[in-house]
Design a protein around this motif. Sequence first.
Motif, PDB file in Angstrom:
ATOM      1  N   LEU A  24       1.193  -1.418  -0.023  1.00  0.00           N
ATOM      2  CA  LEU A  24      -0.004  -0.352   0.075  1.00  0.00           C
ATOM      3  C   LEU A  24       0.833   1.302   0.172  1.00  0.00           C
ATOM      4  N   PHE A  25       0.680   2.126  -1.360  1.00  0.00           N
ATOM      5  CA  PHE A  25       1.751   3.760  -0.937  1.00  0.00           C
ATOM      6  C   PHE A  25       1.052   4.126   0.056  1.00  0.00           C
ATOM      7  N   ILE A  26       2.131   4.428   0.835  1.00  0.00           N
ATOM      8  CA  ILE A  26       1.887   5.870   1.081  1.00  0.00           C
ATOM      9  C   ILE A  26       1.868   6.833   1.159  1.00  0.00           C
ATOM     10  N   ARG A 117      10.958   6.719  -0.364  1.00  0.00           N
ATOM     11  CA  ARG A 117       9.595   5.576  -0.975  1.00  0.00           C
ATOM     12  C   ARG A 117       9.113   5.389  -0.118  1.00  0.00           C
ATOM     13  N   LEU A 118       7.552   5.088   1.259  1.00  0.00           N
ATOM     14  CA  LEU A 118       6.910   4.506   2.273  1.00  0.00           C
ATOM     15  C   LEU A 118       6.050   4.118   1.905  1.00  0.00           C
ATOM     16  N   ILE A 119       5.779   2.481   1.885  1.00  0.00           N
ATOM     17  CA  ILE A 119       5.320   1.458   1.709  1.00  0.00           C
ATOM     18  C   ILE A 119       4.679   0.568   2.775  1.00  0.00           C
ATOM     19  N   ALA A 120       3.663   0.598   3.284  1.00  0.00           N
ATOM     20  CA  ALA A 120       3.118  -0.359   4.282  1.00  0.00           C
ATOM     21  C   ALA A 120       2.768  -1.618   2.949  1.00  0.00           C
ATOM     22  N   MET A 121       3.843  -2.770   4.499  1.00  0.00           N
ATOM     23  CA  MET A 121       3.912  -3.892   2.930  1.00  0.00           C
ATOM     24  C   MET A 121       2.611  -4.466   4.409  1.00  0.00           C
ATOM     25  N   PHE A 122       2.096  -6.059   3.591  1.00  0.00           N
ATOM     26  CA  PHE A 122       1.336  -6.886   5.090  1.00  0.00           C
ATOM     27  C   PHE A 122       1.704  -8.350   3.884  1.00  0.00           C
ATOM     28  N   ASP A 151      15.728   6.696  10.860  1.00  0.00           N
ATOM     29  CA  ASP A 151      13.859   6.580   9.804  1.00  0.00           C
ATOM     30  C   ASP A 151      12.638   6.244  10.984  1.00  0.00           C
ATOM     31  N   ARG A 152      12.077   7.920  11.258  1.00  0.00           N
ATOM     32  CA  ARG A 152      10.976   7.906  12.666  1.00  0.00           C
ATOM     33  C   ARG A 152       9.707   7.262  11.822  1.00  0.00           C
ATOM     34  N   TYR A 153       9.634   7.039  10.836  1.00  0.00           N
ATOM     35  CA  TYR A 153       8.296   6.158  10.407  1.00  0.00           C
ATOM     36  C   TYR A 153       8.736   4.787  10.932  1.00  0.00           C
ATOM     37  N   ARG A 154       9.528   4.272  10.479  1.00  0.00           N
ATOM     38  CA  ARG A 154       9.625   3.206  11.189  1.00  0.00           C
ATOM     39  C   ARG A 154      10.152   2.717  12.375  1.00  0.00           C
TER      40      ARG A 154
END
Length: 159
Positions: A24-26, A117-122, A151-154
Amino acid sequence: NGLKESSQLFHFDNEDTKQVKVFLFIDKIGPENGPFTFISESSSKKVCDCLGRDAPGRRQFPYSGEHGPGERLYDDDVLRICHPDEIKEVVGDAGLGLACATGRCLHFGSRCKKGERLIAMFQFLPVNVFRESSTRGRGTPVFPVDRYTNDRYRYRILC
């Protein structure tokens, strides 16, 4: 960057052949952001059939740099067998999603040249799969928390 190594090379995810990853592209992802790139299951089978199990050349084992049958394929190895039109590069706006059978479709990602390149992966696996692809039969890996401290998000998601 200009690197092509590890997950930036064509590969199968080897946890199981019956698995699906949903991306899912963030952020908006364009060609410069390292889009997810894959070839179909039938084209992947064609590549493997042509190269053979013990195909010599430039297959690279991740992390070790050794060459031999197995893990990673360079673009020109795949392009000797597949037409460029068989290689699908997924780009699009935030909110785009896709699912791929990554244990059966050769794929790569993370070839970022600029931007984020921020992507959520399941990942969906059969209930009896207990290992990660990076373990290569060595038991459960230690999670590399230090890798994500900048990496603040991860870091917020994982720690």
